[in-house]
Every structure is written in structure tokens, then in C-alpha cells.
Design an enzyme around this catalytic site. Structure first.
Site, PDB file in Angstrom:
ATOM      1  N   GLU A  60     -16.275 -17.739 -31.239  1.00 45.53           N
ATOM      2  CA  GLU A  60     -15.344 -16.506 -31.306  1.00 45.53           C
ATOM      3  C   GLU A  60     -14.610 -16.617 -32.510  1.00 45.53           C
ATOM      4  O   GLU A  60     -14.398 -15.694 -33.048  1.00 45.53           O
ATOM      5  CB  GLU A  60     -14.727 -16.242 -30.018  1.00 45.53           C
ATOM      6  CG  GLU A  60     -15.896 -16.087 -28.912  1.00 45.53           C
ATOM      7  CD  GLU A  60     -16.974 -15.064 -29.162  1.00 45.53           C
ATOM      8  OE1 GLU A  60     -16.683 -14.029 -29.935  1.00 45.53           O
ATOM      9  OE2 GLU A  60     -18.109 -15.095 -28.355  1.00 45.53           O
ATOM     10  N   THR A  65     -23.669  13.679 -24.504  1.00 52.01           N
ATOM     11  CA  THR A  65     -23.214  14.489 -25.451  1.00 52.01           C
ATOM     12  C   THR A  65     -22.684  15.915 -24.916  1.00 52.01           C
ATOM     13  O   THR A  65     -22.070  16.636 -25.602  1.00 52.01           O
ATOM     14  CB  THR A  65     -23.732  14.596 -26.910  1.00 52.01           C
ATOM     15  OG1 THR A  65     -25.099  14.884 -26.348  1.00 52.01           O
ATOM     16  CG2 THR A  65     -23.810  13.368 -27.602  1.00 52.01           C
ATOM     17  N   ASP A  82     -26.695 -12.787 -31.908  1.00 51.93           N
ATOM     18  CA  ASP A  82     -25.926 -12.703 -32.808  1.00 51.93           C
ATOM     19  C   ASP A  82     -27.291 -12.838 -34.162  1.00 51.93           C
ATOM     20  O   ASP A  82     -27.393 -11.903 -34.996  1.00 51.93           O
ATOM     21  CB  ASP A  82     -25.001 -13.730 -33.419  1.00 51.93           C
ATOM     22  CG  ASP A  82     -23.683 -13.709 -32.416  1.00 51.93           C
ATOM     23  OD1 ASP A  82     -23.485 -12.524 -32.304  1.00 51.93           O
ATOM     24  OD2 ASP A  82     -23.007 -14.678 -32.238  1.00 51.93           O
TER      25      ASP A  82
END
Length: 647
Positions: A463, A244, A538
Site C-alpha cells: 500500500e 440516479t 491491480d
């Protein structure tokens, strides 16, 4: 136009501020050379001593003279010192000196003598014994062994010095280091002429820049604040995720302040020797006080500022001694010293509370990831020296990169430039930025990887299930791209791109994330009546979200808004983390049931969508097998056409 002599003398005066450091380095180098010369002299003296040490201490006579003394029975005792090469030295004692005859026309002035003989055998010992001579045999040390005994420590010392300490000195730049400089600080003194970065080169952190500009003004014009009772802040702590711009801000401060700037990493304080870290802290602040007004910057301060009591070292841990010394030195600052300590870390949760209190780090500035306006400003800075095509819109790039840090945006511009150079382009196009963003989000393509048709078909339906369920689930992120080309560590990937920066997530959004995360596994089960290991990541993501919803975010109607803790806390952080659960076994069972209910409900929703839109699923998978990659526009065309048909 000739240069103003006053301006030139001012520059020379400013440069002379840093001459004491160079003089110290020259002195250290001079001392190092003198030390080596001294060691060489000592080694030479030891060698000379060793050479004479191997010779007998008594007056030495020839072997013939020894035979003459032996035949005249003038020897009363003999000490024989034998060596490994069978040679020997005989140290003998004679009768009174007045009874000793002339030897080589020279009177012996002592009743002691020594003689070298090529070998000493048992027969010679018997001859001496028969003559009534007291005999003593000793085992001597050969000159070679004596050499190693005397010089082995010095040889080891030389090897360690030249191969370890000099190597360390070479790896740490031009600083003059030797074995006596462990306690010296490794901070680099940066002059105002060496740093070209200013606050103009920093974007996306306007509030932090404003705070730090005031800190710089404290150093350049302290009377402005002191006349109304204001005190200079002792420390400024920069907090924020990696990339950052915390270190970049520190460099900008060095360019703006026009004062000496000491830069050091937290890991540079601690060495394998006890007490070195504390000594380096003392030396660092002594140098800072001599060069005040100045700024001391410690990067990654969590390496030395972790909470005390962590690990097994207890209060005698070397890191804790270094932290204690740092706390003492920060307390020792006075307003007249004009020394500001700036530190940066991305782990504020592990810092010691004594380090964070007012009076040490008076200001704590949070530097978060930039919003869309910040990203646009950062991209303008990184692209100001790069040739861009006319169709490249910086605002569009900023909108399409939510969640990117300043380092990510710099990497995006660099990857796009590398792709343009690889294609021999003179300008960087929007397609280059698109490919660079896909590479950052999804990883590099592995087109050379061979995948069978059956595996490709399974991946395509997996997918396509993600895409279909995400499209028809309320609150989900829009699809950016889907591919069955292996990228990174996955065989296929569906990339989502939020329309805006999200700082909080509601229940609907979290349930949508779980639903389309499980959609790939559901599609495999419905179409092939089996599941594969491709859904492991997943399932992990879905389980983590569901467990956080129940345990931390209070999104369970049964358990209510209660925080049940996190059992995955890191160890050895010096916190009071306990392995004992703060809830009963019955509550733990209820948590597991709630997590399972959330996941199973989301899975049922995914099954419902796939069963109702199976025609679209087949079309998506077929086009995906053919083209291998689909972008958001192509996905919308396929789904938009078929969604008009009845399910």
C-alpha cells in the site's frame, strides 16, 4: 373554522375516481367466494354419487333369499364381483318372473337380483357350476379406490389452489387474484392522496424536472398546447445509471400531476404461461383509458423491452409477444385519450429500436450522476430532518463525494446517522460522515481478522508503494486514505478522491492510473524480491485500461485512431454481435504488443520512483504498520518532510 363544503365535495369526487377499482376487487373477491362454494357443492355431490355407486344396480335381496332361490334352481346365470377385502357382490338372472315364488311376501318385479356375501370361494363356484348356472367372475373396485379415482383430480386441484395461487395472491398485496386473473394487469393505481413526494423533494436533475413539469402540464391543461397545434407526448423514457433518481422522479410526477397513476414493473408482465404478458399489457392500457387523464409508469422496462430476436425463443418468445403488444398499444393512443406512458431503465443499449422511435417514446430524458451543485442540493434534502453538528459543512461533503449518485448520498447520510446513534450521540458530526464515506468507498473494517506480522509488513509495503508512486506521478488523483486493516475482500486498501468531477480522461491521467495501480506489485518485488497474489486486482485494472486505450480510444501511435471492437460484448441482446474479429492476426498481435508496451513502460516508471524514494517508502510502511491507517493530512506530513531530503 368549518371546512368549505365545496372543497369537501371536490375531495369526495376525486376519491370516487378510484371506487371502480375497489368495486372490481370486491367483485373479484365475491366471485372467488362463490367459486369455492360451488366447488364444495360439486365435491359433496360426487361423494353422494360415489356412496351409491358402490351399491349394486339390481334389486338387492338377502343372503337367505339367495340360498332359497339357489336351492329351487331358479337362477340361470351369476356374475360375481370380488373386492380386495374378499367380500363379493353377486348379480344374478332368474327364470321368468311368473315362475319366481314369493320372497318376504314381495313379488320381484324383475328377473334380476343382487346379493352381498362376506366372501366367495372356489367351493361356492363349483356348487354354482354343478347346478348348471353360467358363472362369470370379475374383479371389482373397493369403495376406497373408487373414492380416490373420483376425487384425486379434485384433491390435487384444491391443494394447488390453496397452497400456490392463494399464496401468490398474499404475496402481491391486497389485490384480489385467483386462478382466472392471470391476464389481469398487476399495475397499482396510486391516488393523489397516497403520494406525498413532489418535485421539491428532487434535486440534482433540474433539466429532467423541467421536462417532466411540462409533461404534467400537458395532462392538467391540455388546451394550452392543443390550441396552437401541439400534441401530447405519448411516452417519456428516463435513462440513467442505477441510483440516479428515475423512480423517485416517477413518484414526484404522481404527486404533482393530481391524476391517476398506474405503477408496474417490467418483470410483472411475463409469467410462465404463454400469452399472459400480452394480455396484461392490453388490460393495463384498457384501465388507463378508462381513468384518463392518467400516467402509466413502467419501471425497469428493459425486462420486457429488449431487442427482438434475442435468445433461442425467436419470434414466438413470450417476452417478444409482450413487447409486440406494447408497441401496438402505444400506437393506438390518440391525443384525446390523455394517457402518458413513462418508463425507466438503466440499460438503454438493449432496448428495441421500435420502442425508441418518435411516436412511442417521444422524449428520452437522460438522468446522470449529479455534479457538485447537485450533490449539495441532494444532501440538503436528505439532512433536513437530521440533527447536524455545527462543524458539518454540506458543501465540503459534496466536494468530497465525487461520483456519488443520489442513492449513494442517501446511504451516506443514513450510515452517518446510524454511527451517531451507535455512539449515543445527539448530533451527527463530521467524523460520522467521514467514517460513513470510508465504509462506502472501502467497505466495512474486519478488525477481528488475524494477520501475521510478516503478512502485515508485506501489505504495508504494497500500500505504501501505491501512495508513493501516486504522489510523484503527474496527473494522478490525490490520496484520500490508506489502510492495512482488512476491508471488504482486501487485506489493505488505498483510496483515491478526485478533486473534481471528471467526464473525460486524457492520456496522461490514464497512464498515471496504470502506474500507481502497478506500484504495489513493484514495491513487493523491490523490497522482498518476490511478488504475491495481492496484486491480482491491480493487474486486472491496469490491463483493462491499457487495452481500452489501444482498441477503443485510439491512444496508440502505432495503430492510430481506429476502433478495433470489443470482444467482451454480452450475448443474447438481440444485436448483431459476431464472434469473428474485424482485424487480421497481425493486427491482433500488434494490439497485444502495444498493450504490453504501455504496461511495461508504466511499471518501469513506478520502479524508478520507488528506487529514488526508497527512504520515504520505508518511513511510510513503518508508520502504516504502527498506526494501520493514515489519512491525507498524515501522508502529506510524512512525504512533505522526507521529500526535502536527497533521494
Amino acid at each position: 373554522m368549518p371546512e368549505n363544503p365545496r372543497k369537501k365535495s371536490g375531495k369526495d369526487a376525486a376519491r370516487n375516481k378510484f371506487k371502480p377499482v375497489k368495486d372490481e376487487e370486491e367483485k373479484a373477491g365475491w366471485f372467488q367466494g362463490k367459486f369455492i362454494f360451488f366447488m364444495m357443492v360439486v365435491l359433496l355431490m360426487l361423494f353422494v354419487f360415489q356412496r351409491f355407486f358402490a351399491t349394486p344396480g339390481n334389486p338387492e335381496i338377502t343372503y337367505n333369499e339367495y340360498k332359497s332361490l339357489l336351492s329351487q334352481a331358479l337362477i340361470t346365470e351369476v356374475t360375481v364381483k370380488t373386492f380386495e377385502d374378499k367380500s363379493a357382490i353377486l348379480n344374478g338372472k332368474l327364470k321368468t318372473v311368473t315362475q319366481i315364488p314369493l320372497i318376504n311376501n314381495t313379488n320381484l318385479q324383475s328377473d334380476r337380483f343382487a346379493v352381498r356375501i362376506p366372501s366367495f370361494s372356489l367351493e361356492q363356484a363349483d356348487i354354482l357350476a354343478e347346478k348348471g348356472i353360467r358363472l362369470k367372475v370379475e374383479e371389482g373396485t373397493s369403495p376406497l379406490n373408487t373414492f380416490f379415482v373420483l376425487f384425486a383430480p379434485w384433491i390435487i386441484f384444491g391443494v394447488v389452489y390453496f397452497f400456490l395461487f392463494r399464496r401468490m395472491s398474499g404475496q402481491n398485496g391486497s389485490q384480489a387474484k385467483n386462478i382466472f386473473s392471470f391476464s389481469k394487469s398487476r399495475a397499482k393505481l396510486v391516488s393523489e392522496f397516497d403520494v406525498k413526494i413532489t418535485f421539491k423533494d428532487v434535486a440534482g436533475v433540474d433539466e429532467a424536472v423541467e421536462e417532466l413539469q411540462e409533461t404534467v402540464e400537458f395532462l392538467t391543461n391540455p388546451e394550452k398546447f392543443q390550441k396552437i397545434g401541439g400534441k401530447i407526448p405519448k411516452g417519456v423514457l428516463l435513462l440513467g445509471p442505477p441510483g440516479t433518481g428515475k423512480t423517485l422522479l416517477a413518484k414526484a410526477i404522481a404527486g404533482e400531476a393530481k391524476v391517476p397513476f398506474f405503477s408496474i414493473s417490467g418483470a410483472d408482465f411475463v409469467e410462465m404461461f404463454v400469452g399472459v404478458g400480452a394480455a396484461r399489457v392490453r388490460d393495463l392500457f384498457e384501465q388507463a383509458k378508462k381513468n384518463s387523464p392518467c400516467i402509466v409508469f413502467i419501471d425497469e422496462i428493459d425486462a420486457v423491452g429488449r431487442s427482438r430476436g434475442a435468445g433461442l425463443g425467436g419470434g414466438h418468445d413470450e417476452r417478444e409477444q409482450t413487447l409486440n403488444q406494447l408497441l401496438v398499444e402505444m400506437d393506438g393512443f390518440t391525443t384525446s385519450e390523455n394517457v402518458i406512458l413513462i418508463a425507466a431503465t438503466n440499460r438503454p443499449d438493449v432496448l428495441d429500436t421500435a420502442l425508441l422511435r418518435p411516436g412511442r417514446f417521444d422524449r428520452q430524458i437522460t438522468i446522470d450522476k449529479p455534479d457538485i451543485r447537485g450533490r449539495e442540493a441532494i444532501l440538503k434534502i436528505h439532512t433536513r430532518n437530521t440533527p447536524l453538528a455545527e462543524q458539518v459543512d454540506i458543501n465540503v461533503l459534496a466536494k468530497s463525494s465525487p461520483g456519488f449518485s443520489g442513492a449513494d448520498l442517501a446511504n451516506l447520510v443514513n450510515e452517518a446517522a446510524l454511527l451517531a446513534a451507535r455512539n449515543d450521540q445527539s448530533l451527527i458530526t463530521a467524523d460520522n460522515f467521514e467514517q460513513a464515506r470510508d465504509k462506502i468507498l472501502m467497505g466495512p473494517e474486519r478488525k477481528s481478522m488475524f494477520i501475521s506480522d510478516e503478512q502485515k509488513k508485506l501489505t504495508a509495503y504494497h500500500e505504501a508503494g501505491h501512495v508513493l508512486v501516486s504522489t510523484y506521478t503527474k496527473g494522478s488523483d490525490p490520496i484520500h486514505k490508506v489502510t492495512i486493516i482488512p476491508r471488504g475482500r482486501s487485506l489493505g486498501l488505498t483510496a483515491y478522491l478526485p478533486l473534481e468531477d471528471r467526464y473525460t480522461h486524457n492520456r496522461e491521467y490514464l497512464l498515471a492510473m496504470i502506474t500507481y495501480a502497478l506500484a504495489g506489485r513493484v514495491a513487493e518485488d523491490i523490497m522482498f524480491h518476490e511478488t504475491s497474489t495481492g496484486a491480482a486486482n491491480d493487474i486486472e485494472k491496469a490491463t483493462d485500461i491499457a487495452r481500452r486505450m489501444v482498441r477503443q480510444w485510439g491512444m496508440s501511435e502505432t495503430l492510430g485512431p481506429i476502433n478495433y471492437g470489443d470482444s467482451h460484448k454480452e450475448v443474447f441482446l438481440g444485436k448483431d454481435y459476431s464472434h469473428i474479429r474485424e482485424y487480421s492476426e497481425e493486427t491482433a498481435l500488434q494490439i497485444d504488443i502495444e498493450v504490453r508496451n504501455i504496461i511495461m513502460t508504466c511499471m518501469e516508471n513506478a520502479k524508478k520512483i520507488i528506487n529514488e524514494k526508497s527512504a520515504i517508502l520505508h518511513r511510510l510502511a513503518g508508520v502504516l504498520i504502527e498506526k494501520e491507517s493514515l489519512n491525507a493530512v498524515e501522508i502529506k506530513e510524512i512525504i512533505g518532510y522526507d521529500s526535502l531530503l536527497p533521494a
